[in-house]
Structures are given as C-alpha cells and as structure tokens.
Design a protein around this motif. Structure first.
Motif, short mmCIF file in Angstrom:
data_model
loop_
_atom_site.label_atom_id
_atom_site.label_comp_id
_atom_site.label_asym_id
_atom_site.label_seq_id
_atom_site.Cartn_x
_atom_site.Cartn_y
_atom_site.Cartn_z
N UNK A 106 14.64 -5.00 47.90
CA UNK A 106 16.00 -5.15 48.41
C UNK A 106 16.03 -4.92 49.91
N UNK A 107 15.23 -3.99 50.40
CA UNK A 107 15.17 -3.74 51.83
C UNK A 107 14.69 -4.98 52.58
N UNK A 108 13.68 -5.66 52.05
CA UNK A 108 13.19 -6.90 52.66
C UNK A 108 14.27 -7.96 52.66
N UNK A 109 14.98 -8.10 51.54
CA UNK A 109 16.04 -9.11 51.44
C UNK A 109 17.12 -8.86 52.48
N UNK A 110 17.53 -7.61 52.64
CA UNK A 110 18.56 -7.29 53.62
C UNK A 110 18.09 -7.61 55.04
N UNK A 111 16.85 -7.25 55.34
CA UNK A 111 16.31 -7.47 56.68
C UNK A 111 16.23 -8.96 57.01
N UNK A 112 15.74 -9.76 56.06
CA UNK A 112 15.56 -11.19 56.31
C UNK A 112 16.90 -11.93 56.31
N UNK A 160 13.12 -21.21 54.66
CA UNK A 160 12.69 -20.59 53.41
C UNK A 160 13.56 -19.40 53.05
N UNK A 161 13.90 -18.58 54.02
CA UNK A 161 14.82 -17.46 53.75
C UNK A 161 16.13 -18.00 53.17
N UNK A 162 16.65 -19.04 53.80
CA UNK A 162 17.90 -19.65 53.34
C UNK A 162 17.76 -20.23 51.94
N UNK A 163 16.65 -20.90 51.66
CA UNK A 163 16.45 -21.49 50.34
C UNK A 163 16.36 -20.41 49.26
N UNK A 164 15.71 -19.31 49.55
CA UNK A 164 15.67 -18.21 48.58
C UNK A 164 17.08 -17.71 48.27
N UNK A 165 17.85 -17.46 49.30
CA UNK A 165 19.13 -16.78 49.12
C UNK A 165 20.26 -17.70 48.69
N UNK A 166 20.12 -19.02 48.92
CA UNK A 166 21.25 -19.92 48.63
C UNK A 166 20.93 -21.07 47.69
N UNK A 174 8.51 -24.77 53.89
CA UNK A 174 7.53 -24.13 53.01
C UNK A 174 8.19 -23.58 51.75
N UNK A 175 7.40 -23.44 50.69
CA UNK A 175 7.96 -22.98 49.43
C UNK A 175 7.44 -21.62 48.98
N UNK A 176 6.65 -20.95 49.82
CA UNK A 176 6.12 -19.62 49.51
C UNK A 176 6.22 -18.74 50.74
N UNK A 177 6.58 -17.49 50.51
CA UNK A 177 6.84 -16.59 51.61
C UNK A 177 5.56 -16.07 52.26
N UNK A 178 5.60 -15.99 53.58
CA UNK A 178 4.57 -15.33 54.37
C UNK A 178 5.25 -14.74 55.59
#
Length: 270
Positions: free
Chosen positions: A127-133, A173-179, A158-162
């Motif tokens: 959750x900390x990573x999600x909030x930061x990104x 990618x951050x946007x695709x994960x969250x939305x 990209x379809x995998x996080x790094x």
C-alpha cells in the motif's frame, strides 16, 4: 459526519440523487466519495460533473479511465469515439473550469481505514508503494508535464512493473494499474483485454492471469480496498477486505452506495 462511497456514475445523475435522498445525505455534514468514472456512456455527463464539483468539500473522487479519457480529449490528444457521451462537457460554457477541477483529482484516496482506487492495486505492490506512485502521477497531472503525460497515456505497454521505468512509460503503467487493471499475474504482469467476470474469462486467457485481488501472496491482502471499474463482477462478495462498488448501472444493473461508518450498502436500480 458520514462518509458515503458510490460506484462508477458514468453520467447517470438521476439514480445518484435518489440514493442520496434515501440516505438523507446532507452536504453540510456528510461527504460523498466516488470510485471514479464520473462521466461517459450515460446521458448526464455534464450535469454529473457540475453536481460533483458543486458539492465542494463535501465531495471527493479518484480518477477513472473515462475521466482521464475526457481530459486527453480536452487537451486535444484524442478525438471522442462514437460511444462517448462527452460532447455536452466539451462544448459547455464552463468547460475549462470543469476540466481544470477534474485534473486536480487524485488516483488514490485514504479515508480512515479504507483505500479507494478506481481499478485496483497490483499484487506486487504494498500500500505504501501504491500511495507513493499514485502521488507521483498526480503531481505530473498538476505540472507542466501534463500534456506529455496525456500524449503517452494510451497503450498496454510496458505491462510489468520495474523501478527502472521512467517518463511516459512509467506514468502509463502506473495509470494502467490504478485505472484499467482487471487481470494480472502474481508478479503484476498486466492483461488488459479481458473484461469478463473470472468464471467467464475464456480459454484464450492463460491460467497465470487471474483477477488482481485473487493472488494469495498479494501485498495488500490485509488492507481494506474499495474499487469500481469492473462491472462484470456485479458487486459480489470477494473477501472481507474487498469492496467492489461498480455494479453497472449504466448497463442495466444497480448503483451502489456504501456507508463507511456501518459498511452497509444502499442500491438504486433503473
């Protein structure tokens, strides 16, 4: 004060008014929070956006993929599709005010013990990573990099996080994960084409792809997550810490409102 969270509105304002009347919502003492996708597909996108903005401090939302799509159109990056119901917003006299307000909204909210996000949080993120990104992209949207963000927003790669990702690919990618996320692997590799419910995902989707929330080693399994986006789930029970609120009103289902004080649901059907 009572906090209420509503699932994807998608330009359907009349059922929202009925829900708020049923719970005796009072904007001077209560607060309405939305899971994103305030607009598009329904018949009252302009009226919905004006109503939400007009609530002032009595309203909060996270951004959904349809909201971001509207922003990209408003910035001249995309043209509306035949399915979009955004013309009233784009031609409104208060268009700029509405667009500017929408662009200031976050991708993730923390309200008491709950986290609210449009699509979900990948299993490999804490959750900390999600909030930061999420905050990283929110700052981009409020900066002079916003146009670059919208220019690079569309796409499945990209379809995998790094952590080594940078620029438009990282933001995308951050946007695709969250939305946009529904299915992914345990390591967070996204599959963004399948939209059906898990029991109907089809033989063409490899077994390694499962709903983001179903991976046993998910880092946020102990966090209470409220989300929308996936109407095909029909709001069914997914576990004690998962609260799916998109019950597909715009597709003939219900509109769901959650009371954060009691955990109870109120639903409005067509």
């Amino acid at each position: 004060m009572t906090d209420y969270v509503v699932g994807d509105l998608q330009g359907c304002l009349d059922p929202l008014h009925k829900l708020l009347d049923r719970v005796q919502f009072e904007p001077t003492t209560d607060r309405l929070i939305a899971t994103g996708d305030l607009i598009n597909r329904g018949p009252q996108s302009l009226e919905t956006l004006r109503f939400c903005m007009g609530l002032g401090s009595a309203f909060k939302t996270v951004l959904g993929n349809h909201d971001l799509h509207l922003l990209a159109i408003a910035h001249g990056i995309r043209k509306p599709t035949p399915k979009d119901t955004l013309d009233d917003i784009l031609s409104a006299s208060d268009r700029d005010e509405l667009i500017n307000w929408l662009q200031q909204q976050p991708l993730l909210l923390s309200i008491d013990q709950y986290t609210i996000v449009h699509a979900g949080i990948p299993p490999n993120w804490t959750m900390s990573t999600a909030r930061t990104l999420a905050a990283e992209v929110e700052q981009v949207l409020k900066s002079d990099q916003a146009l670059s963000y919208f220019q690079g927003m569309y796409g499945d790669q990209p379809n995998s996080w790094s952590g080594e990702l940078s620029g438009q690919g990282r933001w995308r990618l951050i946007t695709n994960y969250l939305t946009r996320m529904r299915y992914c692997t345990a390591s967070g590799q996204l599959e963004l084409q399948a939209k059906t419910a898990p029991q109907q995902k089809g033989e063409d989707l490899p077994a390694k792809f499962s709903p983001w929330f179903s991976h046993p080693a998910r880092q946020t399994v102990d966090d209470k997550i409220i989300f929308g986006h996936w109407a095909a789930l029909e709001g069914k029970y997914l576990g004690e810490n998962l609260f799916p609120l998109d019950t597909g009103y715009v597709w003939g289902g219900a509109m769901r409102l959650m009371n954060l004080s009691t955990g109870g649901y109120t639903e409005q059907r067509p």
